[in-house]
Design an enzyme around this catalytic site. Sequence first.
Site: not given
Ligand code: DHE
Length: 528
Positions: A48, A51-52, A89, A331, A373
Amino acid sequence: MKKLGTILTPIAAGLMLAGTASAAALQPVPTLTEAEMQESADIYFDRCSGCHGTLRGGATGPNIAPAKTLKKSLAKLEKILWEGTDGGMPGWGRDGKLNKAQTKMLAKFVQIKPPTPPPWGMPEMKKSWKLHVPVADRPTKEPNANWRNYFGVIQRDAGKVSIIDGDTKKIISTMDSGFAVHILRSSASGRYMYAIGRDGKATMMDLWASPINIVAEVKISMDARSIDSSKFKGFEDKYVIAGGYWPPHYVIMKGDTLEPIKVVSTIGYTYDTQVYHPEPRVAAIVASHTAPEFLLNVKETGHVLLVDYSNLGDGSGSITETRIDAERFLHDGGWDSTKRYFLAAANARDTISVIDTVERKLVANIVTGTKPHPGRGANWIDPEFGAVWATVHLGEGLVSIISTDTSKKTAWTVVREWELAGNSLFVKTHPNSTNVWCDNTINKTMAKTLTVFDINKPNAKPQEITFDKTVVHMEYNKAGDEVWVSLWDKDGAIVVLDDKTRKEKARITGLVAPTGKFNVYNTVHDIY
Ligand code: DHE
């Protein structure tokens, strides 16, 4: 692995059990045993807080502090936790991630005052720092293989990162990287690959070593999502920066050892209402190619920071911060094709903020759709509008295409919109391709489908390609003629698609929950 929930101070735990006086007028504050509090805190951290927020102030997800949750019955909260919402969610119960008892417990937990985890400063970081292979003991010659076409692949639920040879499609090394690695980034030379995990652990892999191994690690925070490495001429491979969700800070490390040398808090005031925020988390970070600086999205306050590292030296010097008011809640984001402009998603305001790194100012706030996103977005040349960059959206099936061609009147406006089958996480293309690939990962019915648009036929119906499992995140190989996608499952795989024919050409199996994958060459050069 030490999770956020396991480090609660006794004072915080006491506060949690007591609940809040102001909330008493609403629903009665429930109680949990100490063991249930601990388990709930761990689940909250895993599922959680991203996101929250740790303090539950909301960002990608809404504010769920007790003042809000005590207005809802426990039955209603349990239903939301079990089934999810149309706003994106996940249905944690429905998806098999929480059982009935955990769902009931978590519903109570979110009605109780959130615990405040302790700080994590330089002494704690230094203590956690491990240099497994000193620089003097590393190879001095690059390998014979085509290592710039290697891919780093995250196996999220296994806590591992694999390096896969992009030419042979063979897994050449798999390393224990820590809990739920989120992203990987490459050093400017490409030799080192850096990982950051949800537990705040940064690790550094040496692609020249045989076997490829982790040469250094450090825990920069309790909760983190972003990392990057200095790319400006003269500073290649010199610094690494990582951003914390909790504590809300950024940390600069030495690029060859991950030794932490500077930590800077992001706690402050929202850019617009100027209200104090205790938890402004560091979201995306990109490294400038044209100046000695990093760009950081500070989520809750809505600032983009330009962090100049040119006077930092070995850490005894200082950094200079330029703070640009952008929008909330920032984000993810990426560069336009010239790498002068940084486009960042402010998902609470359905906006893309554009930062000009030369004039050092906000150029535009562009309203696109519900919760943009982009990942890092995608750049291509549109037949009518010239250079464009695109984002997909968490809240609706929509690709918004923004003109980045500053010679045109249409610059920084949405020039095209493509309808997508479902809510999406990522979009990707390559300069050598005429395809734009989008996933539909967070759509309840379309999660197994990729949508492919033709750049040269922007009004044509896109192709939909369906797999047997949820599909997430695309990455091109160095040549730009293959697209790699993840089948996101315990028994997961990477599917390699031929970009021209859009047909499967290889499948790399035996991967546990593969998520992001990063091609060395494309990551070094920010090609997307
Ligand atoms: Fe991510 C990028 C945060 C959920 C996979 N994710 C990012 C970035 C942030 C972020 C801030 C950018 C980083 C950067 O470029 O410096 N992501 C978050 C969250 O806060 C969120 C919503 C919830 C959490 O608790 O993490 C979240 N993200 C996810 C997922 O559920 C994903 C699909 C699988 C996982 O890892 O949990 C996921 N996020 C990714 C990926 C990137 C990413 C693969 C990089 C994408 C790219 O091509 O640069």
